[in-house]
Design an enzyme around this catalytic site. Structure first.
Site, mmCIF file in Angstrom:
data_model
loop_
_atom_site.group_PDB
_atom_site.id
_atom_site.type_symbol
_atom_site.label_atom_id
_atom_site.label_comp_id
_atom_site.label_asym_id
_atom_site.label_seq_id
_atom_site.Cartn_x
_atom_site.Cartn_y
_atom_site.Cartn_z
ATOM 1 N N CYS A 2 -51.356 -24.404 -1.754
ATOM 2 C CA CYS A 2 -52.200 -23.328 -2.252
ATOM 3 C C CYS A 2 -53.657 -23.660 -1.978
ATOM 4 O O CYS A 2 -54.006 -24.770 -1.605
ATOM 5 C CB CYS A 2 -51.967 -23.137 -3.744
ATOM 6 S SG CYS A 2 -50.236 -22.900 -4.189
ATOM 7 N N ARG A 27 -53.733 -21.160 3.497
ATOM 8 C CA ARG A 27 -52.969 -22.148 2.733
ATOM 9 C C ARG A 27 -51.930 -21.493 1.813
ATOM 10 O O ARG A 27 -51.119 -22.180 1.199
ATOM 11 C CB ARG A 27 -53.924 -23.006 1.888
ATOM 12 C CG ARG A 27 -54.904 -23.814 2.690
ATOM 13 C CD ARG A 27 -55.829 -24.598 1.779
ATOM 14 N NE ARG A 27 -55.096 -25.603 1.030
ATOM 15 C CZ ARG A 27 -54.988 -26.878 1.390
ATOM 16 N NH1 ARG A 27 -55.554 -27.300 2.508
ATOM 17 N NH2 ARG A 27 -54.323 -27.736 0.650
ATOM 18 N N TRP A 75 -49.148 -20.148 -2.480
ATOM 19 C CA TRP A 75 -47.891 -20.212 -1.743
ATOM 20 C C TRP A 75 -46.843 -20.624 -2.764
ATOM 21 O O TRP A 75 -46.875 -21.742 -3.277
ATOM 22 C CB TRP A 75 -47.971 -21.221 -0.600
ATOM 23 C CG TRP A 75 -46.759 -21.237 0.273
ATOM 24 C CD1 TRP A 75 -46.498 -20.413 1.326
ATOM 25 C CD2 TRP A 75 -45.640 -22.133 0.176
ATOM 26 N NE1 TRP A 75 -45.290 -20.736 1.895
ATOM 27 C CE2 TRP A 75 -44.733 -21.792 1.212
ATOM 28 C CE3 TRP A 75 -45.309 -23.190 -0.673
ATOM 29 C CZ2 TRP A 75 -43.537 -22.467 1.417
ATOM 30 C CZ3 TRP A 75 -44.116 -23.863 -0.481
ATOM 31 C CH2 TRP A 75 -43.244 -23.499 0.549
ATOM 32 N N ASN A 101 -52.766 -26.856 -7.301
ATOM 33 C CA ASN A 101 -52.024 -27.006 -6.052
ATOM 34 C C ASN A 101 -51.153 -28.242 -6.190
ATOM 35 O O ASN A 101 -51.629 -29.302 -6.602
ATOM 36 C CB ASN A 101 -52.980 -27.160 -4.859
ATOM 37 C CG ASN A 101 -52.244 -27.300 -3.543
ATOM 38 O OD1 ASN A 101 -51.086 -26.908 -3.425
ATOM 39 N ND2 ASN A 101 -52.902 -27.883 -2.552
ATOM 40 N N GLY A 102 -49.863 -28.127 -5.846
ATOM 41 C CA GLY A 102 -48.945 -29.249 -5.971
ATOM 42 C C GLY A 102 -47.698 -28.836 -6.731
ATOM 43 O O GLY A 102 -47.452 -27.653 -6.972
ATOM 44 N N GLU A 495 -41.627 -26.622 21.250
ATOM 45 C CA GLU A 495 -42.838 -26.089 20.638
ATOM 46 C C GLU A 495 -43.011 -24.609 20.948
ATOM 47 O O GLU A 495 -43.418 -23.826 20.082
ATOM 48 C CB GLU A 495 -44.053 -26.889 21.105
ATOM 49 C CG GLU A 495 -45.400 -26.375 20.630
ATOM 50 C CD GLU A 495 -45.569 -26.373 19.122
ATOM 51 O OE1 GLU A 495 -46.545 -25.769 18.645
ATOM 52 O OE2 GLU A 495 -44.733 -26.960 18.401
ATOM 53 N N LYS A 499 -43.254 -21.628 18.085
ATOM 54 C CA LYS A 499 -44.351 -20.667 17.972
ATOM 55 C C LYS A 499 -43.818 -19.238 17.869
ATOM 56 O O LYS A 499 -44.301 -18.437 17.074
ATOM 57 C CB LYS A 499 -45.297 -20.774 19.179
ATOM 58 C CG LYS A 499 -46.114 -22.031 19.216
ATOM 59 C CD LYS A 499 -47.293 -22.037 18.260
ATOM 60 C CE LYS A 499 -46.997 -22.670 16.927
ATOM 61 N NZ LYS A 499 -46.615 -24.040 16.890
ATOM 62 N N GLU A 502 -42.238 -18.689 14.421
ATOM 63 C CA GLU A 502 -43.190 -18.691 13.318
ATOM 64 C C GLU A 502 -43.879 -17.348 13.132
ATOM 65 O O GLU A 502 -44.049 -16.889 11.993
ATOM 66 C CB GLU A 502 -44.255 -19.770 13.546
ATOM 67 C CG GLU A 502 -43.775 -21.186 13.289
ATOM 68 C CD GLU A 502 -44.868 -22.205 13.544
ATOM 69 O OE1 GLU A 502 -45.022 -23.126 12.737
ATOM 70 O OE2 GLU A 502 -45.575 -22.081 14.575
ATOM 71 N N HIS A 518 -24.015 -26.872 28.138
ATOM 72 C CA HIS A 518 -23.110 -27.500 27.179
ATOM 73 C C HIS A 518 -23.066 -26.713 25.867
ATOM 74 O O HIS A 518 -23.054 -27.315 24.780
ATOM 75 C CB HIS A 518 -23.536 -28.949 26.922
ATOM 76 C CG HIS A 518 -23.458 -29.818 28.135
ATOM 77 N ND1 HIS A 518 -22.268 -30.180 28.720
ATOM 78 C CD2 HIS A 518 -24.434 -30.377 28.891
ATOM 79 C CE1 HIS A 518 -22.504 -30.936 29.776
ATOM 80 N NE2 HIS A 518 -23.816 -31.072 29.905
ATOM 81 N N LYS A 617 -50.193 -23.175 5.775
ATOM 82 C CA LYS A 617 -50.716 -24.104 6.776
ATOM 83 C C LYS A 617 -50.432 -25.556 6.443
ATOM 84 O O LYS A 617 -49.930 -26.303 7.262
ATOM 85 C CB LYS A 617 -52.226 -23.886 6.902
ATOM 86 C CG LYS A 617 -52.884 -24.728 7.982
ATOM 87 C CD LYS A 617 -52.454 -24.276 9.344
ATOM 88 C CE LYS A 617 -53.139 -25.045 10.445
ATOM 89 N NZ LYS A 617 -52.651 -24.659 11.768
#
Length: 622
Positions: A2, A27, A75, A101-102, A495, A499, A502, A518, A617
């Site tokens: 957050c 965040r 968040w 936050n946490g 990667e 992207k 996301e 395979h 983030k």
């Protein structure tokens, strides 16, 4: 994950709080709120689910006046994103407000005890427990006749008593109705920064909200508590009492965290990469010795030469950069490298030899799993270094040494410029360790020349944006993608797929191109594009054969190739040409069109590029 802001000073607090929350919205952005103390001594709380625009609209109708206040953008961890679960949360009978936050792991036990004391809970969050707990501790403090003479000691004592009962992580900012000129901030495992201004102080989860307001900052460390008024700042350590705080110069400006002429932060950060790569290399290439040099490694060259094995640990995009680093270090330095998910390493007990060096790789420096993995390895006596983008972050403070990315603030939730900066740092590390061992002076000079040309090559890859946009519009309605590459470009495939997932919510998978047959080849059909990474190199012909296997099954192919490659262009449905570079630098150039492809597809699908659903983030929870 957050975002927290706070202000105490002569101005209206709400102005900074909203501005700061906007800069911290990356965040967390499922709800937000502010709490201020009015001049009449009222605790005013305004909060709402949804984006900060809804909070602004509420404040336009019902302002939150006051020269002291806190704000929060969330968040969600405990409780759905609703108005009631939004922060700040109040304690007691509206006697104080807390932004957090946490994660508090023992909140349920504390909640049961506080309920027995008569406290009533209005939310499903762990944070409301903190607010009521501080209120409970404050009630047990001796009565104060002269609050000014008390020097805020009852508040500090109550907060410290409450913190001692919390299990978990927190960044906290607290304001008190009956003490309208003081704010308290505390940290354990979740970042907090204090901004120092003329007769005013700020608090924020990271430095971005402070840019343009002050250039003087204080990094709080774990177990530290800050007592802030408009004209004073005192820092108290849990075990050491009052400590002297060091003021640092803020190294970002307001323009670094503004959009400028770009539509989204992600696009801005994609196009910043030539410059951020230059910054990563600046002052770190020693042409005379044909090697790289780093000021923060803390170990001597003699100690580093004894390193026999590397462990690179990270999460998400940083883990993909670590995979690139594995190829780079093993190729140039001929030293074995193991890449570990930090979330797995923290609970494993792998056998690591005495000459093993561990690097934790992270953009934010606050990733909970990476931090825990580093702490565990450090506890076992292994040297622990960091590759990190944020000065003063938890990992920067706790690692034995490390290397800063110098990428500047990365606001877009989907990491772009941090990835290429991490790969650039790892390439220089590979050069450094290669020169410590077997690489000749001539080979080192050639590698430096390649590195020096890299920013221009990345700019050449950025010039494909219009063509990539055209290709994106062609495939934007597809719901499955395959990304395929080999050797150095296998991590690039991973990667690129990440992207796309996301920010566009399209299912995408990255594979080594040879592994496609395979199993994954069963997914190939006319509506499943395969993105091939096909730069020239030792396995070019092998990957071309894999491409033909896809075409034989009528799968559409998008190929990222070196400029002038007519062979691939004759087979692929769409081609993106990028400048040719040496194999160990290919991921840095090849990822650029994949970043652009994910961006343009997300825009075409109407997705919120900078604030994708369910993501934030900085992942500061397990």
């Amino acid at each position: 994950m957050c975002g927290i802001v706070g202000y105490v000073g002569p101005k209206e607090a709400a102005e900074f709080l909203i501005s700061g929350l906007r800069r911290l919205e990356y965040r967390g952005y499922d709800s937000s709120g502010v709490a201020t103390i009015s001049l009449e001594g009222r605790l005013v709380v305004a909060k709402t689910s949804g984006r900060i625009e809804r909070l602004e609209a509420r404040l336009a109708d019902s302002p939150a006046p006051g020269h002291i206040g806190i704000g929060h953008t969330r968040w969600a961890t405990h409780g759905a994103p609703t108005d009631g679960n939004a922060h700040p949360h109040v304690g007691g009978e509206n006697t104080l407000a807390v932004a957090h936050n946490g994660v508090i792991e023992n909140f349920q036990t504390l909640k049961s005890r506080l309920t027995a004391e008569g406290y009533q809970f209005q939310s499903a969050t762990d944070t409301e427990v903190i607010a009521h707990l501080i209120d409970s501790c404050l009630k047990r403090q001796p009565a104060v006749d002269d609050m000014a003479a008390a020097d805020y000691r009852p508040l500090v004592a109550a907060v410290q008593e409450a913190l001692a009962q919390l299990q978990g992580t927190y960044g906290l900012v607290i304001v008190f109705r009956d003490w309208p000129d003081v704010m308290i901030a505390a940290r354990l495992g979740s970042p907090l920064i204090v901004g120092v201004g003329p007769e005013e102080h700020y608090v924020a989860s990271d430095a971005s909200p402070l840019a343009g307001y002050t250039d003087k900052i204080v990094y709080l460390a774990d177990h530290e508590l800050a007592v802030l008024t408009c004209d004073s700042l005192r820092v108290i350590h849990r075990d050491q009492g009052h400590i002297r705080h060091n003021i640092h110069v803020l190294d970002i400006e307001a323009g670094d965290v503004d959009l400028g002429t770009y539509d989204h932060y992600m696009l801005k950060e994609i196009f910043e990469q030539p410059e951020t790569i230059r910054n990563a290399m600046r002052g770190r290439l020693d042409h005379d010795a044909a090697t790289a040099k780093f000021g923060g490694l803390t170990l001597t060259p003699r100690q580093l030469r004894r390193v026999e094995r590397f462990v690179l640990t990270a999460c998400g995009t940083s883990w993909h950069a670590a995979l690139v680093g594995e190829y780079q270090i093993e190729s140039l330095a001929r030293l074995p490298v193991e890449v570990e998910y930090a979330s797995e390493l923290r609970y494993r007990n792998p056998p690591l030899g005495n000459n093993t060096l561990l690097f934790g790789i992270t953009q934010s420096g606050e990733t909970a799993d990476t931090l825990a993995a580093l702490r565990e390895m450090k506890r076992k006596g292994h040297p622990v270094l960091a590759i990190n983008n944020v000065v003063g972050s938890s990992i920067a403070q706790e690692a034995d040494g490390g290397i800063y990315l110098r990428a500047g603030p990365e606001i877009g939730v989907a990491s772009t410029k941090a990835f290429t900066s991490q790969c650039t740092i790892l390439a220089m590390l590979a050069l450094y360790f290669g020169r410590l061992h077997h690489l000749s002076y001539h080979a080192g000079t050639r590698i430096i020349e390649e590195l020096m040309e890299l920013p221009d090559k990345v700019q050449g890859a950025l010039d494909t944006s219009d063509e990539v946009k055209r290709i994106a519009s062609k495939y934007a309605d597809c719901n499955n993608f395959l990304y395929l590459g080999r050797q150095f470009n296998f991590p690039t495939a991973l990667e690129g797929a990440l992207k796309l997932k996301e920010i566009s919510y399209i299912h995408a998978e990255g594979y080594p191109a040879a592994e496609m047959k395979h199993g994954p080849i069963a997914l190939v059909d006319g509506h499943t594009p395969s993105v091939f990474l096909l730069p020239h190199g030792p396995v070019y012909d092998k990957v071309m054969a894999n491409l033909q296997e896809i075409k034989a099954r009528r799968g559409p192919v998008i190929a990222v190739v070196c400029q002038g490659d007519t062979e691939a262009a004759a087979l692929a449905d769409d081609v993106i040409e990028v400048p040719a570079v040496e194999e160990f630098l290919q991921p840095i150039v090849s990822i650029i069109p994949l970043q652009l492809l994910s961006y343009h597809i997300a825009v075409a699908r109407g997705c919120d590029v900078d604030k994708p659903r369910n993501l934030a983030k900085s992942v500061t929870v397990e």
